[in-house]
Design a protein around this motif. Structure first.
Motif, PDB file in Angstrom:
ATOM      1  N   ARG A   1      -9.579  14.002 -11.601  1.00 32.28           N
ATOM      2  CA  ARG A   1      -8.896  15.238 -11.974  1.00 32.28           C
ATOM      3  C   ARG A   1      -7.911  15.596 -10.870  1.00 32.28           C
ATOM      4  N   LEU A   2      -6.680  15.875 -11.268  1.00 33.99           N
ATOM      5  CA  LEU A   2      -5.650  16.308 -10.321  1.00 33.99           C
ATOM      6  C   LEU A   2      -5.684  17.829 -10.250  1.00 33.99           C
ATOM      7  N   LEU A   3      -6.027  18.362  -9.084  1.00 29.80           N
ATOM      8  CA  LEU A   3      -6.123  19.806  -8.905  1.00 29.80           C
ATOM      9  C   LEU A   3      -4.781  20.427  -8.544  1.00 29.80           C
ATOM     10  N   ARG A   4      -4.081  19.808  -7.601  1.00 34.60           N
ATOM     11  CA  ARG A   4      -2.765  20.306  -7.174  1.00 34.60           C
ATOM     12  C   ARG A   4      -2.114  19.259  -6.278  1.00 34.60           C
ATOM     13  N   ILE A   5      -0.815  19.466  -6.064  1.00 34.22           N
ATOM     14  CA  ILE A   5      -0.054  18.595  -5.164  1.00 34.22           C
ATOM     15  C   ILE A   5       0.604  19.472  -4.115  1.00 34.22           C
ATOM     16  N   ASN A   6       0.421  19.124  -2.858  1.00 30.72           N
ATOM     17  CA  ASN A   6       1.101  19.784  -1.744  1.00 30.72           C
ATOM     18  C   ASN A   6       1.942  18.729  -1.033  1.00 30.72           C
ATOM     19  N   GLY A   7       3.246  18.745  -1.282  1.00 24.16           N
ATOM     20  CA  GLY A   7       4.118  17.740  -0.666  1.00 24.16           C
ATOM     21  C   GLY A   7       3.734  16.356  -1.135  1.00 24.16           C
ATOM     22  N   ASN A   8       3.269  15.531  -0.214  1.00 26.71           N
ATOM     23  CA  ASN A   8       2.885  14.160  -0.551  1.00 26.71           C
ATOM     24  C   ASN A   8       1.365  13.978  -0.620  1.00 26.71           C
TER      25      ASN A   8
ATOM     26  N   VAL B   1       0.873  -1.165   0.000  1.00 27.52           N
ATOM     27  CA  VAL B   1       0.000   0.000   0.000  1.00 27.52           C
ATOM     28  C   VAL B   1       0.912   1.218   0.000  1.00 27.52           C
ATOM     29  N   ILE B   2       0.669   2.154  -0.929  1.00 19.03           N
ATOM     30  CA  ILE B   2       1.556   3.318  -1.045  1.00 19.03           C
ATOM     31  C   ILE B   2       0.926   4.593  -0.491  1.00 19.03           C
ATOM     32  N   GLY B   3      -0.301   4.491  -0.022  1.00 17.97           N
ATOM     33  CA  GLY B   3      -0.967   5.659   0.531  1.00 17.97           C
ATOM     34  C   GLY B   3      -2.409   5.352   0.856  1.00 17.97           C
ATOM     35  N   VAL B   4      -3.163   6.421   1.134  1.00 23.72           N
ATOM     36  CA  VAL B   4      -4.573   6.271   1.488  1.00 23.72           C
ATOM     37  C   VAL B   4      -5.372   7.379   0.799  1.00 23.72           C
ATOM     38  N   ILE B   5      -6.575   7.020   0.372  1.00 25.65           N
ATOM     39  CA  ILE B   5      -7.456   7.963  -0.316  1.00 25.65           C
ATOM     40  C   ILE B   5      -8.471   8.502   0.693  1.00 25.65           C
ATOM     41  N   HIS B   6      -8.640   9.816   0.676  1.00 23.24           N
ATOM     42  CA  HIS B   6      -9.607  10.466   1.568  1.00 23.24           C
ATOM     43  C   HIS B   6     -10.725  11.071   0.738  1.00 23.24           C
ATOM     44  N   SER B   7     -11.951  10.898   1.213  1.00 18.94           N
ATOM     45  CA  SER B   7     -13.106  11.427   0.493  1.00 18.94           C
ATOM     46  C   SER B   7     -14.197  11.762   1.502  1.00 18.94           C
ATOM     47  N   PRO B   8     -15.266  12.403   1.049  1.00 15.77           N
ATOM     48  CA  PRO B   8     -16.371  12.686   1.967  1.00 15.77           C
ATOM     49  C   PRO B   8     -17.248  11.466   2.259  1.00 15.77           C
ATOM     50  N   PHE B   9     -16.968  10.338   1.615  1.00 22.49           N
ATOM     51  CA  PHE B   9     -17.808   9.144   1.767  1.00 22.49           C
ATOM     52  C   PHE B   9     -17.280   8.243   2.880  1.00 22.49           C
ATOM     53  N   ARG B  10     -18.012   8.172   3.986  1.00 20.76           N
ATOM     54  CA  ARG B  10     -17.596   7.348   5.127  1.00 20.76           C
ATOM     55  C   ARG B  10     -18.063   5.901   5.002  1.00 20.76           C
ATOM     56  N   GLU B  11     -19.126   5.689   4.257  1.00 17.40           N
ATOM     57  CA  GLU B  11     -19.723   4.368   4.060  1.00 17.40           C
ATOM     58  C   GLU B  11     -19.917   4.125   2.564  1.00 17.40           C
ATOM     59  N   PRO B  12     -19.935   2.880   2.132  1.00 19.78           N
ATOM     60  CA  PRO B  12     -20.152   2.591   0.708  1.00 19.78           C
ATOM     61  C   PRO B  12     -21.507   3.078   0.189  1.00 19.78           C
ATOM     62  N   ARG B  13     -22.539   2.927   0.996  1.00 17.54           N
ATOM     63  CA  ARG B  13     -23.892   3.287   0.545  1.00 17.54           C
ATOM     64  C   ARG B  13     -23.958   4.758   0.151  1.00 17.54           C
TER      65      ARG B  13
ATOM     66  N   GLU C   1       7.606   7.740   2.076  1.00 20.48           N
ATOM     67  CA  GLU C   1       8.659   6.972   1.402  1.00 20.48           C
ATOM     68  C   GLU C   1       8.427   6.826  -0.101  1.00 20.48           C
ATOM     69  N   TYR C   2       7.224   7.181  -0.580  1.00 17.23           N
ATOM     70  CA  TYR C   2       6.921   7.125  -2.010  1.00 17.23           C
ATOM     71  C   TYR C   2       6.779   8.516  -2.637  1.00 17.23           C
ATOM     72  N   ALA C   3       6.962   9.556  -1.859  1.00 22.39           N
ATOM     73  CA  ALA C   3       6.724  10.923  -2.324  1.00 22.39           C
ATOM     74  C   ALA C   3       7.614  11.319  -3.505  1.00 22.39           C
ATOM     75  N   ASP C   4       8.841  10.832  -3.565  1.00 23.80           N
ATOM     76  CA  ASP C   4       9.710  11.171  -4.701  1.00 23.80           C
ATOM     77  C   ASP C   4       9.102  10.710  -6.026  1.00 23.80           C
ATOM     78  N   GLY C   5       8.277   9.689  -5.983  1.00 23.29           N
ATOM     79  CA  GLY C   5       7.636   9.174  -7.185  1.00 23.29           C
ATOM     80  C   GLY C   5       6.589  10.125  -7.770  1.00 23.29           C
ATOM     81  N   LEU C   6       6.257  11.187  -7.046  1.00 27.57           N
ATOM     82  CA  LEU C   6       5.279  12.166  -7.528  1.00 27.57           C
ATOM     83  C   LEU C   6       5.895  13.219  -8.445  1.00 27.57           C
ATOM     84  N   LYS C   7       7.209  13.204  -8.580  1.00 25.60           N
ATOM     85  CA  LYS C   7       7.887  14.203  -9.417  1.00 25.60           C
ATOM     86  C   LYS C   7       7.268  14.227 -10.812  1.00 25.60           C
ATOM     87  N   ASP C   8       6.908  15.401 -11.281  1.00 24.54           N
ATOM     88  CA  ASP C   8       6.351  15.678 -12.607  1.00 24.54           C
ATOM     89  C   ASP C   8       4.887  15.278 -12.770  1.00 24.54           C
TER      90      ASP C   8
END
Length: 159
Positions: free
Chosen positions: A99-106, A7-19, A40-47
């Motif tokens: 859609r990628l809006l922006r990147i702040n650090g990792n 696992v290289i990270g975690v996705i955050h969204s407003p959806f707490r439950e599947p329903r 530890e995977y942040a360097d992979g975000l370059k470009d």
């Protein structure tokens, strides 16, 4: 043969439950979230910020074990699991183009999110229309149902 992925990270969204979650990113227009890539995977975000859209691959961590025949969200008939995008699968891997809006650090700030909060991230790829868009001749059983996409939401049947 068995494979193990990190696992290289975690996705955050407003959806707490599947329903209630939109069942495809194209039906989640304007819904914002973020993707926290572990340091530890942040360097992979370059470009990556040079791309307007990205493909997220993730683990359907809340899906129950899969069956080979399922009744998908957009039909009343059973179909083979590989003819659907149902989350309960032999390998519960999800894919969304956001859609990628922006990147702040990792942390990637994204839009058009159809993913449950806390979902484990497996990979990120740039979305490139010249690679990823195909002209298709048929879309199977979905041809008669695709008009229902905008209003169809997760009803909990796969969790």
């Amino acid at each position: 043969m068995e494979f193990k992925y990190q696992v290289i990270g975690v996705i955050h969204s407003p959806f707490r439950e599947p329903r209630g979650v939109p069942i495809q990113a194209s039906a989640a227009r304007g819904i914002r979230g973020s993707v926290e890539v572990y340091p530890e995977y942040a360097d992979g975000l370059k470009d990556l910020e040079e791309f307007s859209h990205i493909i997220l691959l993730y683990h359907f961590h809340r899906a129950k074990p899969g069956k080979l025949l399922v009744r998908p969200y957009m039909d009343e008939e059973e179909h083979g699991i590989f003819a659907t995008r149902a989350p309960s699968r032999p390998n519960p891997i999800g894919i969304s183009v956001v859609r990628l809006l922006r990147i702040n650090g990792n942390v990637l700030h994204v839009e058009d999110v159809d993913i449950i909060d806390g979902t484990p991230l497996l990979d990120i790829k740039p979305y490139v229309p010249e690679f990823d868009v195909r002209e298709v001749e048929r879309t199977g059983w979905l041809e008669k149902n695709v008009h229902r996409l905008e209003k169809t939401r997760d009803d909990g049947r796969f969790t």
